[in-house]
Scaffold this active site. Structure first.
Site, PDB file in Angstrom:
ATOM      1  N   ASP A 168       0.836  -1.201   0.000  1.00  0.00           N
ATOM      2  CA  ASP A 168       0.000   0.000   0.000  1.00  0.00           C
ATOM      3  C   ASP A 168       0.872   1.253   0.000  1.00  0.00           C
ATOM      4  O   ASP A 168       1.885   1.295  -0.690  1.00  0.00           O
ATOM      5  CB  ASP A 168      -0.965  -0.031   1.179  1.00  0.00           C
ATOM      6  CG  ASP A 168      -2.252   0.706   0.862  1.00  0.00           C
ATOM      7  OD1 ASP A 168      -2.368   1.897   1.221  1.00  0.00           O
ATOM      8  OD2 ASP A 168      -3.150   0.111   0.225  1.00  0.00           O
ATOM      9  N   HIS A 175      -3.107   5.956   4.050  1.00  0.00           N
ATOM     10  CA  HIS A 175      -3.979   4.812   3.752  1.00  0.00           C
ATOM     11  C   HIS A 175      -3.389   3.512   4.301  1.00  0.00           C
ATOM     12  O   HIS A 175      -4.063   2.738   4.993  1.00  0.00           O
ATOM     13  CB  HIS A 175      -4.167   4.726   2.235  1.00  0.00           C
ATOM     14  CG  HIS A 175      -5.211   3.761   1.788  1.00  0.00           C
ATOM     15  ND1 HIS A 175      -4.920   2.451   1.481  1.00  0.00           N
ATOM     16  CD2 HIS A 175      -6.539   3.915   1.560  1.00  0.00           C
ATOM     17  CE1 HIS A 175      -6.022   1.835   1.086  1.00  0.00           C
ATOM     18  NE2 HIS A 175      -7.029   2.701   1.127  1.00  0.00           N
ATOM     19  N   SER A 230     -11.065  -1.055   1.493  1.00  0.00           N
ATOM     20  CA  SER A 230      -9.639  -1.115   1.811  1.00  0.00           C
ATOM     21  C   SER A 230      -9.394  -1.543   3.246  1.00  0.00           C
ATOM     22  O   SER A 230      -8.401  -2.209   3.549  1.00  0.00           O
ATOM     23  CB  SER A 230      -8.993   0.270   1.635  1.00  0.00           C
ATOM     24  OG  SER A 230      -8.842   0.604   0.294  1.00  0.00           O
TER      25      SER A 230
END
Length: 515
Positions: free
Chosen positions: A203, A270, A471
């Site tokens: 990620d 994220h 996610s």
């Protein structure tokens, strides 16, 4: 936290009535330009005569992915270059690069020839190659080795004023999306164990310092919660071919969007948020963090393929006795794309990489996407593909609201394996993130040397945030699986078949517990 399994085995079910642009993320022109991206809209592109119209996707217009067998064979490579030349474009094969040797695909620039005004477009080039009917026509098996490179997008929800994103699936009901909060409960203690289960998260990376976890490089051999890989990131930076900032460090900026507004980048933090969910739910694991996603949420297909093969190479080396390599017990992916094939059957090499991991006994847990669509989102939708009996499970994960109903933004369909809480989650966030948005009201305190103010919507100095997206459902599902896996005897796994059997047994036990 909730996890619900589908009451059927994942499978692909063609939907001929589906909108051709269903599932295609809406990106700004500036974001597309930053990555050399283009939207393939069926009504606006050329197509091969006699072939079905494509469906929408997002791809890099000046890059192709070419099988390594073509690159390494001089005669075959020259045959392809010769077929391309009449189109007014050329394939710069001398610049072809593969991040990991033997990964199956090479990223190849496509350029205009000197003195020719032909527009560079990888899709148009592929269609022209498929319509050549003279002696220079290419055999079908060679054409199958030349494909688009997709831009993959992370599956998070950040609606709200100034986000630059349209509401997806009525995501306005999820408030402002990513907002700062404070964490009251302390992080759970980590137990001392022999060999920790290790989860690879591909990620945006994690900050070098955060109050919730410690970080070290894999060469240091330390028992930190997060392990990064400077050597792999350096290799990724070496092969960078994009106007965007190269991903050559496990953690770096930019914190803000490249505009004059000064907003926190849409996907900044994220990977940190995903990592924090594992820290809360499965504290005894170790996270192997590889940065392959830019802070605007986009990833390049060839870099994701390279990272997946890098993980597989590590596992094979470790099982072969390399003490510096890492054993990985699961891989979590939060990015994906929809394929241009009208039958939703993707080609290329990302499927090979995912299935290689599964054949090594490594479960792959992937987010199902946030487009409120039933269109298969890859690599999550590989969960619906037949696998050998010795392969580990591939899980595609949709998102639930806290009340266990499916989140409005979540993709769903017969190819989704399970659903985990993915809305209104609290997790770790980089403390250094601070944007230009200010509190509605502010005044000087009359007692303390600080201000009185209303909630600042983008000051994340607390180190925690609320966010939503499939996610974040994916690492939660992985945490449930790792906890079930930890209940079995870890010991030394001697090979892929044993690792796969252990993963299936853990999944079976987990399903029984949640039934």
């Amino acid at each position: 936290m909730r996890l619900v399994f589908a009451d059927h085995e994942p499978h692909l079910k063609p939907n001929p009535r589906r909108d051709h642009m269903s599932g295609v993320p809406e990106l700004s022109y500036s974001t597309l330009d930053r990555h050399g991206g283009r939207v393939l809209a069926p009504g606006q592109v050329v197509r091969t005569a006699g072939q079905s119209a494509p469906v929408g996707t997002i791809y890099r217009y000046d890059r192709l992915l070419v099988d390594e067998s073509v690159i390494h064979d001089t005669e075959t490579r020259e045959q392809l270059e010769e077929a391309i030349r009449p189109t007014g474009m050329l394939m710069e094969s001398q610049a072809a690069s593969s991040i990991v040797a033997g990964q199956g695909s090479y990223r190849v620039p496509v350029l205009s020839t000197h003195g020719d005004q032909a527009a560079v477009d990888a899709w148009s080039l592929l269609q022209r190659l498929r319509t050549v009917n003279d002696e220079s026509s290419l055999p079908g098996d060679l054409l199958d080795k030349v494909r688009l490179e997709h831009l993959m997008i992370c599956s998070k929800v950040t609606p709200g004023v100034g986000s630059g994103e349209p509401p997806i699936g009525d995501s306005r009901s999820y408030g402002l999306g990513r907002i700062p909060v404070d964490m009251v409960n302390p992080m759970p203690d980590r137990k001392q164990v022999g060999r920790r289960l290790r989860v690879a998260i591909l990620d945006t990376g994690v900050p070098t310092k955060h109050p919730a976890f410690d970080v070290s490089d894999r060469t240091e051999g330390e028992d930190t919660f997060v392990v990064v890989d400077h050597a792999f990131q350096a290799k990724l930076g070496e092969h960078s071919d994009s106007p965007a900032i190269p991903l050559d460090d496990p953690w770096e900026g930019p914190v803000h969007e490249p505009t004059l507004v000064g907003e926190v980048a849409s996907h900044y933090g994220h990977g940190t948020f995903m990592t924090g969910l594992l820290r809360q739910m499965s504290p005894d694991v170790q996270v192997y963090s590889l940065k392959v996603v830019h802070n605007d949420g986009l990833a390049y297909e060839h870099e994701v393929i390279g990272a997946l093969h890098h993980v597989a190479d590590q596992v094979e080396a470790a099982r072969g006795g390399d003490t510096e390599a890492l054993i990985v017990d699961a891989v979590v992916l939060a990015m994906g794309y929809v394929d241009e094939s009208p039958d939703d059957e993707p080609g290329g090499w990302i499927g090979d990489a995912v299935h290689r991991l599964a054949e090594l006994g490594i479960p792959v847990v992937a987010a199902a996407g946030n487009q409120s669509s039933d269109r298969p989102f890859y690599p999550a939708a590989f969960a619906a593909y037949p696998q050998s009996e010795t392969a580990a499970p591939i899980l595609s994960v949709g998102a639930l609201n806290p009340n266990r109903h499916i989140a409005m933004f979540s993709n769903e369909g017969p190819w989704v394996s399970c659903y985990a809480t993915g809305a209104g989650l609290v997790s770790t966030y980089p403390c250094e993130a601070k944007g230009s948005r200010m509190p509605d009201r502010r005044a000087k305190s009359s007692i303390l040397n600080r201000h009185r103010e209303s909630h600042d919507p983008d000051d994340f100095s607390s180190g925690f945030a609320v966010w939503s997206g499939t996610s974040f459902a994916a690492p939660l599902a992985a945490a449930f699986l790792m906890n079930a896996l930890a209940e079995s005897e870890i010991g030394t796994v001697n090979g892929a078949a044993e690792a796969s059997a252990r993963a299936h047994e853990a999944l079976k036990r987990l399903k029984k517990q949640l039934a």
